[in-house]
Design an enzyme around this catalytic site. Structure first.
Site, PDB file in Angstrom:
ATOM      1  N   ARG A  15       0.843  -1.184   0.000  1.00 17.60           N
ATOM      2  CA  ARG A  15       0.000   0.000   0.000  1.00 17.60           C
ATOM      3  C   ARG A  15       0.889   1.249   0.000  1.00 17.60           C
ATOM      4  NH1 ARG A  15      -3.703  -1.492   5.125  1.00 17.60           N
ATOM      5  NH2 ARG A  15      -1.723  -2.465   5.716  1.00 17.60           N
ATOM      6  N   LYS A  75       1.709   1.861   7.438  1.00 14.32           N
ATOM      7  CA  LYS A  75       2.017   1.067   8.627  1.00 14.32           C
ATOM      8  C   LYS A  75       3.046   1.770   9.498  1.00 14.32           C
ATOM      9  CE  LYS A  75       0.648  -2.335   9.667  1.00 14.32           C
ATOM     10  NZ  LYS A  75      -0.515  -2.561  10.558  1.00 14.32           N
ATOM     11  N   TYR A  94      -0.915   4.410  10.792  1.00 13.76           N
ATOM     12  CA  TYR A  94      -1.294   3.442  11.815  1.00 13.76           C
ATOM     13  C   TYR A  94      -0.088   3.237  12.724  1.00 13.76           C
ATOM     14  CZ  TYR A  94      -5.548   2.073   9.292  1.00 13.76           C
ATOM     15  OH  TYR A  94      -6.785   2.071   8.685  1.00 13.76           O
ATOM     16  N   HIS A  96      -0.542   1.587  16.398  1.00 16.70           N
ATOM     17  CA  HIS A  96      -0.781   0.416  17.254  1.00 16.70           C
ATOM     18  C   HIS A  96       0.260   0.314  18.369  1.00 16.70           C
ATOM     19  CE1 HIS A  96      -3.878  -0.952  14.490  1.00 16.70           C
ATOM     20  NE2 HIS A  96      -3.024  -0.861  13.487  1.00 16.70           N
ATOM     21  N   GLU A 118      -5.702   4.741  13.956  1.00 17.50           N
ATOM     22  CA  GLU A 118      -6.651   3.868  14.642  1.00 17.50           C
ATOM     23  C   GLU A 118      -7.268   4.493  15.890  1.00 17.50           C
ATOM     24  OE1 GLU A 118      -2.677   2.914  16.551  1.00 17.50           O
ATOM     25  OE2 GLU A 118      -3.393   3.333  14.504  1.00 17.50           O
ATOM     26  N   ASP A 270      -2.713  -6.665  15.592  1.00 20.45           N
ATOM     27  CA  ASP A 270      -2.020  -5.370  15.631  1.00 20.45           C
ATOM     28  C   ASP A 270      -2.003  -4.782  17.034  1.00 20.45           C
ATOM     29  OD1 ASP A 270      -1.002  -4.807  13.092  1.00 20.45           O
ATOM     30  OD2 ASP A 270      -2.964  -4.234  12.333  1.00 20.45           O
TER      31      ASP A 270
END
Length: 368
Positions: A15, A75, A94, A96, A118, A270
Site C-alpha cells: 500500500r 504502517k 497506523y 498500534h 486507529e 495489531d
C-alpha cells in the site's frame, strides 16, 4: 508544509500513504509533496502519474525523511526506519503502540508527534480511519480462513460451504463491529453456519435485524465464547478497544479442544491479539500450528489487496492530512476533536491514556 510519502518496507506491504488525487489537492493548496521513488508501484500507481499530479520524486529515502515536516505512511515504522525519524516530525499513520513498546520509546525519545489512524475518533465513538481497513480485513479473514482449511495449507481439509449431504462449516466471529459484520457477510455468502458474539446487546439486535436467521447472535461471555470456539471450524477474532491492548478472550484450553486442523484468524493482532498463543506473522509465513490449530496472525492483512486498500484508506485519511497541512498541528488538533483523540505521542510524552496504561508509561494529557 513539506509532506513526505516513503515507500513501505514491512514484509509484502505494498500500500502507499497517498494517491495522485491527494497529491494534487495538497499541491493546489501550496504544499510540497515528496514521494519516494517506486512508493506507489505495488498499488498500481507509477512514478510518472505522481509527477503529473505535482509530486517531487525522491530517490534517496534519507533525504525524504530528513526534509519532510510530516510523514504520511500506512504502517508503523519498523526498526530499520527508526533512525530516519526526525526530532519534532509529525508522523501520521497506523501506529498500534499498545503492542509496540520499542517504537513508543523511539517516538518519545525523538519527540515525534505521533498521530495514529486507529485512535482518531468521532463523537459517536466510531473510528473513521480504522473503518475502511476493518472492512477489508473482515472480508479477507474469511477468505484466508477458508484457504487455510484446505489440506495442502495444513488445514483439516474442509469446505466452509459444504455440499449437499455434507455439513457446512461453522464460523465463530468474536466482535460484531465493522470487521465482524464484514466477516459475517462473506462467511454467509460462502454458505457457512455463522455465530457472532458481542458484549453489546443493541449491536446483537442490529445484527439480528440485518442478517435474520442466517446468523446466530450470542452475548459474549466466557461460557458462550468457549462453547462457540470449541465447535468452530474457523474462528475470527475482531475484538477492539481503541488504542488499548486487546484482551485475551480465546484461551489455550479452548484451542486445545478444537478439532485438529481448524483455523483461527486474529484480526486484533495489531493490538497484541485476543487469542492466547497468537504471535505476529507475515504474508510470507502467515500461519503456525498451536495445539493442533492453524493460527493466522498477519499484521497487515489488507496489504495483500493493495489497490483496493490504498484507495479505501486514503479516502478516509486525506481530509485530516489536509487540515494538518493547512492549519498546522496546533490549530488543527485544537479545532478538530477527532484529530485531537488521534495524538498518541507529543513532545516526548505519551498522550493517549490507553497506550500509556498498556505499556505502563506515564500519561500526560495533550491539553497540558
Amino acid at each position: 508544509m513539506i509532506i513526505g510519502i516513503p515507500r513501505e518496507v514491512k514484509t509484502r506491504e505494498t500500500r502507499v500513504g497517498i494517491v495522485p488525487g491527494g497529491v494534487r489537492e495538497l499541491v493546489k493548496r501550496g504544499h510540497k509533496v515528496f514521494i519516494e521513488q517506486g512508493a506507489g508501484l505495488g498499488a498500481g500507481i507509477s512514478d510518472a502519474i505522481y509527477q503529473e499530479s505535482g509530486a517531487q520524486l525522491v530517490k534517496d529515502r534519507q533525504i525524504l525523511w530528513r526534509d519532510a515536516e510530516m510523514i504520511i505512511k500506512v504502517k508503523e515504522p519498523i526498526a530499520e526506519e527508526y533512525n530516519l525519524l526526525q526530532s519534532g516530525q509529525i508522523l501520521y499513520t497506523y501506529l498500534h503502540l499498545a503492542a509496540a513498546a520499542e517504537l513508543t520509546d523511539v517516538l518519545v525519545q525523538k519527540k515525534i508527534t505521533g498521530i495514529a489512524y486507529e485512535t482518531i475518533q468521532l463523537a459517536d465513538r466510531s473510528l473513521p480511519l480504522l473503518k475502511p481497513m476493518s472492512e477489508v480485513a473482515g472480508r479477507m479473514s474469511v477468505q484466508v480462513g477458508a484457504q487455510n482449511l484446505q489440506r495442502h495449507n495444513g488445514g483439516k481439509g474442509f469446505l466452509l460451504g459444504g455440499v449437499p449431504g455434507v455439513r457446512r462449516g461453522q464460523v465463530c466471529i468474536l466482535g460484531g463491529g465493522v470487521a465482524g459484520i464484514n466477516a459475517a457477510k462473506i462467511a454467509i455468502g460462502m454458505g457457512a453456519l455463522v455465530t457472532v458474539l458481542d458484549v453489546d446487546q443493541q449491536r446483537l439486535a442490529y445484527l439480528d435485524d440485518v442478517f435474520g436467521s442466517t446468523v446466530t447472535t450470542m452475548m459474549s461471555n466466557p461460557e458462550n465464547i468457549s462453547r462457540s470456539v470449541i465447535s468452530a471450524d474457523l474462528v475470527i477474532s475482531t475484538v477492539l478497544i481503541a488504542g488499548a491492548k486487546a484482551p485475551i478472550l480465546v484461551t489455550r484450553e479452548m484451542i486445545a479442544q478444537m478439532e485438529a486442523g481448524s483455523v483461527i484468524v486474529d484480526i486484533s493482532i495489531d493490538q497484541g491479539g485476543s487469542v492466547e498463543g497468537i504471535r505476529p506473522t507475515t504474508h510470507d509465513n502467515p500461519t503456525f500450528i498451536y495445539e493442533g490449530v492453524l493460527m493466522y496472525g498477519v499484521t497487515n492483512i489488507p496489504g495483500d489487496v493493495s489497490i483496493t486498500s490504498t484507495y479505501a484508506l486514503t479516502n478516509a485519511t486525506l481530509p485530516y492530512a489536509l487540515q494538518l497541512a493547512d492549519q498546522g498541528f496546533n490549530r488543527a488538533v485544537s479545532s478538530i476533536p477527532a484529530l485531537f483523540a488521534g495524538v498518541n505521542t507529543y513532545q516526548g510524552s505519551v498522550t493517549h491514556k490507553a497506550v500509556a496504561q498498556a505499556l505502563n508509561l506515564p500519561f500526560r494529557p495533550l491539553e497540558l
